[in-house]
Enzyme design. Structure first.
Site, PDB file in Angstrom:
ATOM      1  N   GLY A  13      74.250  17.506  31.307  1.00 57.81           N
ATOM      2  CA  GLY A  13      73.959  18.813  31.882  1.00 57.81           C
ATOM      3  C   GLY A  13      75.234  19.565  32.232  1.00 57.81           C
ATOM      4  CB  SER A  14      75.824  22.094  34.842  1.00 55.71           C
ATOM      5  OG  SER A  14      74.763  22.932  34.428  1.00 55.71           O
ATOM      6  CB  VAL A  15      78.920  17.208  35.046  1.00 58.94           C
ATOM      7  CG1 VAL A  15      78.413  17.186  36.478  1.00 58.94           C
ATOM      8  CG2 VAL A  15      78.071  16.322  34.151  1.00 58.94           C
TER       9      VAL A  15
END
Length: 489
Positions: free
Chosen positions: A219-221
């Site tokens: 995801g956004s990491v």
């Protein structure tokens, strides 16, 4: 002597010579393979009846040791800390073999390593029973305890990894749920079998080391990797404005990609720093297509994607993946850590560690040193080793400032530590509509003089956490506690 007798004698002589040659060949060239066979119970019984060396933490606390028992085997393996260290130690079982560190360092622990040959000769002359050597790990007990408490007290399924930024030493490796390895070391066949059957039947897979062996969508990491590629390209800097509308029109598709809150990021044209702070999906999808999949893949590989992360320690760690040939909409999704991007917590800790270390990725390792049965004289000590330069020092500094902004002003506020500047990135990855998302957080501290990098993943984030706040609310506090434990120890 008549001719038939001579021929029979010559034949017998040839057979004897062939037998000697075969016996010599087997002993000289097949011995190791034959000894290593799982069905060779004679060798296994001899090893199982020997005092196996301990597995020790960085402070010499034993987490695996052999104790005397009054039965035919003489010694039994014990795991004093049980489930907290089971993913690291594994187990040593007569019937089911060895796993994790018990397998990876078996030659040293059993005393069969060639480097212990002189010790074995001395034992043979003096009549002493042979003993195994010791394995000292890099694990910091305070960091491990903080990570374990954070996952188990919250009842979370997930994992935590902490890395020493300068050396690559792994300071914590926790996977939850876990299991008690002691029954697997039992000398009772029924106990071992029942325990193994229970582990195999458990849908939560407690014997899976989620920290290094399970890949999940980051995801956004993963936006840290995309941001790094953007900065390294020379086309963008932290103050460059990028499109951040409420929805991004995916190329070749009629289905738009929305931001989690359904709104535009800021005024619709955030800077790269602002886009990372609020984890703007549309801005990073745009960046992904502007940069292209080759640039994203190259940057991911510089951070360790696509290669075995634990080359020094044979722990069966999974290799994190960036997709091979994504089309344009798939590239946009990959840029925000979705589609077929998958990573382990160890990999995402490596990303933060490389950024913190002026862009240099160090080789991660678990074994600090191995020593002989006296536990004093080191046989071999792991030396820190540079793996790659992931980004330039300038890019690393810019990314650090952007990650500090995430913690101070964005979605990562729960990772703040009084008096210490923390850099971090939240993330929540969607898997499917019928299951909760994955909540992520990766970070390092202190931001000005980095010491420790931490990555946390929680597999079953509540439905209320279906945005990046999930990573900030659930995973960030655990990372904060682990960083505090390391910095305070």
């Amino acid at each position: 002597m008549n001719s038939p007798i001579r021929r029979i004698s010559a034949g017998c002589l040839l057979l004897c010579v062939a037998l000697l040659i075969n016996a010599t060949y087997v002993q000289a060239f097949w011995a190791d393979d034959l000894n290593a066979r799982s069905e060779n119970r004679r060798v296994l019984l001899d090893e199982f009846s020997r005092e196996r060396g301990p597995i020790l933490l960085a402070d010499d606390t034993p987490i695996a040791q052999s104790v005397p028992v009054d039965d035919e085997y003489q010694f039994q393996r014990q795991y004093p800390e049980g489930p907290m260290y089971a993913p690291v130690t594994g187990y040593y079982s007569y019937f089911f073999g060895r796993t994790a560190m018990e397998r990876a360092q078996n030659d040293i622990l059993s005393g069969d390593d060639d480097r212990l040959f002189v010790r074995r000769l001395i034992d043979l002359v003096t009549g002493e029973e042979p003993r195994g050597g010791a394995v000292r790990l890099t694990i910091d007990p305070a960091a491990q305890q903080a990570a374990w408490d954070g996952l188990t007290e919250g009842g979370y399924k997930g994992a935590v990894v902490a890395i020493d930024i300068e050396t690559g030493a792994i300071l914590a490796m926790v996977s939850s749920p876990s299991y008690d390895p002691n029954p697997m070391a039992s000398h009772t066949t029924e106990v071992q079998q029942e325990t193994r059957d229970a582990l195999a039947a458990d849908p939560n897979k407690p014997d899976l080391n989620r920290a290094i062996a399970q890949r999940l969508p980051p995801g956004s990491v993963f936006k840290l990797v995309t941001a790094a590629a953007a900065l390294e390209s020379g086309q963008f800097d932290p103050d460059t404005e990028v499109p951040g509308p409420a929805e991004y029109d995916l190329p070749q598709s009629t289905r738009p990609l929305p931001n989690q809150n359904g709104q535009a990021c800021g005024d619709g044209t955030p800077t790269l720093t602002e886009a990372l702070r609020v984890s703007c999906n549309t801005a990073f999808a745009y960046l992904g297509n502007e940069l292209g999949d080759d640039a994203l893949r190259e940057q991911a590989e510089k951070f360790g994607f696509g290669t075995q992360p634990l080359t020094n320690d044979d722990m069966n760690a999974a290799t994190s993946v960036f997709p091979a040939n994504p089309d344009e909409p798939q590239t946009a999704l990959s840029a925000i850590g979705q589609f077929d991007v998958s990573a382990t917590p160890l990999q995402m800790a490596m990303v933060s560690a490389a950024i913190a270390n002026d862009g240099v990725l160090m080789e991660p390792y678990l074994v600090r040193e191995v020593s002989g049965p006296d536990l004093v004289s080191p046989i071999e000590r792991t030396e820190p080793e540079e793996r790659t330069r992931a980004v330039s020092p300038e890019t690393a500094e810019e990314l650090t400032d952007m990650m500090v902004d995430v913690v101070e002003n964005g979605t990562g506020r729960n990772a703040q530590i009084d008096g210490i500047e923390v850099a971090g990135k939240t993330g929540t990855a969607q898997s499917s509509a019928d299951r909760p998302p994955y909540a992520w957080f990766t970070s390092f501290a202190p931001a000005d003089e980095p010491s420790v990098a931490v990555a946390v993943v929680i597999e079953d984030a509540p439905d209320t956490a279906r945005d990046d706040i999930g990573g900030g609310r659930l995973a960030a506090p655990i990372a904060r506690d682990v960083m505090e434990a390391v910095l305070g120890s």
